[in-house]
Design a protein around this motif. Sequence first.
Motif, PDB file in Angstrom:
ATOM      1  N   GLN A 233      15.101   7.631  -3.882  1.00 36.23           N
ATOM      2  CA  GLN A 233      15.482   7.416  -2.496  1.00 36.23           C
ATOM      3  C   GLN A 233      15.321   8.727  -1.745  1.00 36.23           C
ATOM      4  O   GLN A 233      15.656   9.788  -2.250  1.00 36.23           O
ATOM      5  N   ALA A 234      14.773   8.651  -0.543  1.00 37.82           N
ATOM      6  CA  ALA A 234      14.618   9.845   0.286  1.00 37.82           C
ATOM      7  C   ALA A 234      14.924   9.486   1.725  1.00 37.82           C
ATOM      8  O   ALA A 234      14.292   8.611   2.302  1.00 37.82           O
ATOM      9  N   ILE A 235      15.931  10.132   2.281  1.00 32.31           N
ATOM     10  CA  ILE A 235      16.320   9.854   3.665  1.00 32.31           C
ATOM     11  C   ILE A 235      16.407  11.171   4.420  1.00 32.31           C
ATOM     12  O   ILE A 235      17.113  12.083   3.993  1.00 32.31           O
ATOM     13  N   PRO A 236      15.682  11.290   5.537  1.00 32.16           N
ATOM     14  CA  PRO A 236      15.839  12.492   6.355  1.00 32.16           C
ATOM     15  C   PRO A 236      17.302  12.651   6.774  1.00 32.16           C
ATOM     16  O   PRO A 236      17.965  11.667   7.092  1.00 32.16           O
ATOM     17  N   VAL A 237      17.788  13.886   6.760  1.00 32.97           N
ATOM     18  CA  VAL A 237      19.219  14.119   7.006  1.00 32.97           C
ATOM     19  C   VAL A 237      19.664  13.555   8.362  1.00 32.97           C
ATOM     20  O   VAL A 237      20.771  13.042   8.495  1.00 32.97           O
ATOM     21  N   GLU A 238      18.758  13.606   9.352  1.00 34.46           N
ATOM     22  CA  GLU A 238      19.141  13.098  10.688  1.00 34.46           C
ATOM     23  C   GLU A 238      19.474  11.607  10.636  1.00 34.46           C
ATOM     24  O   GLU A 238      20.251  11.111  11.440  1.00 34.46           O
ATOM     25  N   GLU A 239      18.830  10.896   9.682  1.00 32.97           N
ATOM     26  CA  GLU A 239      19.055   9.452   9.617  1.00 32.97           C
ATOM     27  C   GLU A 239      20.243   9.098   8.721  1.00 32.97           C
ATOM     28  O   GLU A 239      20.563   7.936   8.537  1.00 32.97           O
TER      29      GLU A 239
ATOM     30  N   GLU B 149       0.819  -1.209   0.000  1.00 32.89           N
ATOM     31  CA  GLU B 149       0.000   0.000   0.000  1.00 32.89           C
ATOM     32  C   GLU B 149       0.852   1.257   0.000  1.00 32.89           C
ATOM     33  O   GLU B 149       0.508   2.260  -0.606  1.00 32.89           O
ATOM     34  N   ALA B 150       2.003   1.173   0.700  1.00 35.63           N
ATOM     35  CA  ALA B 150       2.894   2.332   0.744  1.00 35.63           C
ATOM     36  C   ALA B 150       3.492   2.620  -0.628  1.00 35.63           C
ATOM     37  O   ALA B 150       3.849   3.752  -0.936  1.00 35.63           O
ATOM     38  N   ALA B 151       3.603   1.583  -1.463  1.00 37.78           N
ATOM     39  CA  ALA B 151       4.234   1.768  -2.771  1.00 37.78           C
ATOM     40  C   ALA B 151       3.254   2.299  -3.803  1.00 37.78           C
ATOM     41  O   ALA B 151       3.651   2.762  -4.851  1.00 37.78           O
ATOM     42  N   ARG B 152       1.969   2.214  -3.484  1.00 37.01           N
ATOM     43  CA  ARG B 152       0.987   2.623  -4.492  1.00 37.01           C
ATOM     44  C   ARG B 152       1.077   4.093  -4.874  1.00 37.01           C
ATOM     45  O   ARG B 152       1.016   4.409  -6.058  1.00 37.01           O
TER      46      ARG B 152
ATOM     47  N   SER C   1       8.693   8.200  -2.164  1.00 39.08           N
ATOM     48  CA  SER C   1       9.739   7.287  -2.622  1.00 39.08           C
ATOM     49  C   SER C   1       9.043   5.966  -2.956  1.00 39.08           C
ATOM     50  O   SER C   1       7.912   5.757  -2.554  1.00 39.08           O
ATOM     51  N   PRO C   2       9.709   5.066  -3.690  1.00 38.74           N
ATOM     52  CA  PRO C   2       9.017   3.833  -4.083  1.00 38.74           C
ATOM     53  C   PRO C   2       8.498   3.060  -2.880  1.00 38.74           C
ATOM     54  O   PRO C   2       7.480   2.390  -2.962  1.00 38.74           O
ATOM     55  N   ALA C   3       9.210   3.144  -1.770  1.00 42.16           N
ATOM     56  CA  ALA C   3       8.820   2.341  -0.619  1.00 42.16           C
ATOM     57  C   ALA C   3       7.691   2.962   0.180  1.00 42.16           C
ATOM     58  O   ALA C   3       6.910   2.265   0.798  1.00 42.16           O
ATOM     59  N   ARG C   4       7.602   4.284   0.195  1.00 42.77           N
ATOM     60  CA  ARG C   4       6.547   4.880   1.013  1.00 42.77           C
ATOM     61  C   ARG C   4       6.339   6.352   0.676  1.00 42.77           C
ATOM     62  O   ARG C   4       7.126   6.948  -0.052  1.00 42.77           O
TER      63      ARG C   4
ATOM     64  N   GLY D  49      17.901  10.897  -7.277  1.00 41.75           N
ATOM     65  CA  GLY D  49      17.243  10.420  -8.484  1.00 41.75           C
ATOM     66  C   GLY D  49      15.733  10.595  -8.475  1.00 41.75           C
ATOM     67  O   GLY D  49      15.049   9.948  -7.710  1.00 41.75           O
ATOM     68  N   GLY D  50      15.220  11.445  -9.299  1.00 41.95           N
ATOM     69  CA  GLY D  50      13.770  11.569  -9.328  1.00 41.95           C
ATOM     70  C   GLY D  50      13.313  12.810 -10.067  1.00 41.95           C
ATOM     71  O   GLY D  50      14.063  13.417 -10.818  1.00 41.95           O
ATOM     72  N   PHE D  51      12.067  13.173  -9.827  1.00 45.75           N
ATOM     73  CA  PHE D  51      11.432  14.266 -10.538  1.00 45.75           C
ATOM     74  C   PHE D  51      10.704  15.173  -9.583  1.00 45.75           C
ATOM     75  O   PHE D  51      10.186  14.719  -8.575  1.00 45.75           O
ATOM     76  N   ALA D  52      10.641  16.424  -9.955  1.00 41.66           N
ATOM     77  CA  ALA D  52       9.792  17.356  -9.230  1.00 41.66           C
ATOM     78  C   ALA D  52       8.678  17.750 -10.177  1.00 41.66           C
ATOM     79  O   ALA D  52       8.929  18.052 -11.347  1.00 41.66           O
ATOM     80  N   ASP D  53       7.473  17.726  -9.691  1.00 48.07           N
ATOM     81  CA  ASP D  53       6.321  18.010 -10.523  1.00 48.07           C
ATOM     82  C   ASP D  53       5.492  19.065  -9.816  1.00 48.07           C
ATOM     83  O   ASP D  53       4.831  18.785  -8.828  1.00 48.07           O
TER      84      ASP D  53
END
Lengths: 293, 136
Positions: free
Chosen positions: B83-89, A40-43, B11-14, B67-71
Amino acid sequence: MPSLKDLRNRIASVKATQKITKAMQMVAAAKLRRAQQAAEAARPFAERMNAVLANLAGAFEGRPDAPVLLAGNGRTDVQLLVVCTAERGLCGAFNSSIARLARDHANRLIGEGKTVKILCVGRKGADALRRQFADKIIEVIEFKGVKQLGYAHADGVGKKVLAMFEAGEFDVATLFYSQFKSVISQIPTVQQIVPAEIPADAKQAAASGAVYDCEPSEEEILADLLPRNVSTQIFRALLENAASEQGSRMSAMDNATRNAGEMIKKLTTTYNRSRQAMITKELIEIISGAEAV
Amino acid sequence: MAEAFKFELVSPARLVLSEEVAQVMVPGAEGDFTMLKGHSPFMTTVRPGVLEATSPAGKVIKIFVRGGFADASPAGLTILAEQAIPVEELKADVIAKEIKDAEEDVSDAKTAEGKRVAQEKLDQLKAVFAAAATSH
């Protein structure tokens, strides 16, 4: 008539089986929750990707200089089937229904005189298709031992597919996977990934959208976006598959547990009956012996 | 204070971030740019770098994107990042892995053009991480 000892042994073995299926069901339920969340998170990503793609693709509609990944290379002779299945069995009809869909598709294409190549992601699909299409399978990618599927895994598959496309090894690629609807319903799905297929609803939304400024040019953005789209669609398929697999396994194991329960009940009844019959028989023997004296 | 608009970072994961912000500074492929409310529809690619979103209350959120796009549309700004990672992490091991991956890309690249692009990415990554290391 089986002896009492046989019956006892059988009851014990069915009980052991029931314990295993019950455990598998519970493990699947726990994994399902995680897999479902991931799917669901990937959708959103895939949906936004489609929206952006639809926006840009609209500009290239019918133009001869449209990128090949979007418009295709004009041929459909060599077809690549990317069949995504699970690594493990014991999950109901999950693997076989995807394999069946792929097999039907392949047979139809072969009937039309096209060349078919199969790329299997997941061992089970390869096992199922090997019987009929052993010479068509060009590669099997296994994700054995992978705990959590990451985008990197899908990207690897995507890059492979794209490299093959660039080398002219196929003209059209289709992706087979199972879409996760609910625990009891997973829908085997076919999706064309090369050339990119844009869902009708995304197209409609794009048609009403405003004209975009692009930086760098539209061509360059599309050239970057289309390969990414392939990986994204594969990633989505893998996550949907992971959730479907667990859902399918959960309901299959639930059924198995219930069946085992029924079997235990039946066997116990038979066991009790024959035990009682034995006691009655012994009593009759004693009584008739005593009477004869 | 600027008016707030909808900003989504996916990001693809969330869905990494989805909230109202006053402004966002994005590392675009052709230079950094800052988005405010009511930007004209605009699309660009993103280079590896640190994105800064400022909430209406003035809180700054820094996120490393690659890697990605801004829309940018009338509805708001959407960034699709591989990929997106908060700087703190952003810990040392993550950075080391990123750089190692990028270095592998450089050595794997077959064409001169591919090599150049990969090398450029690696240099960008190194610059970003050097900056991130000094800022905290």
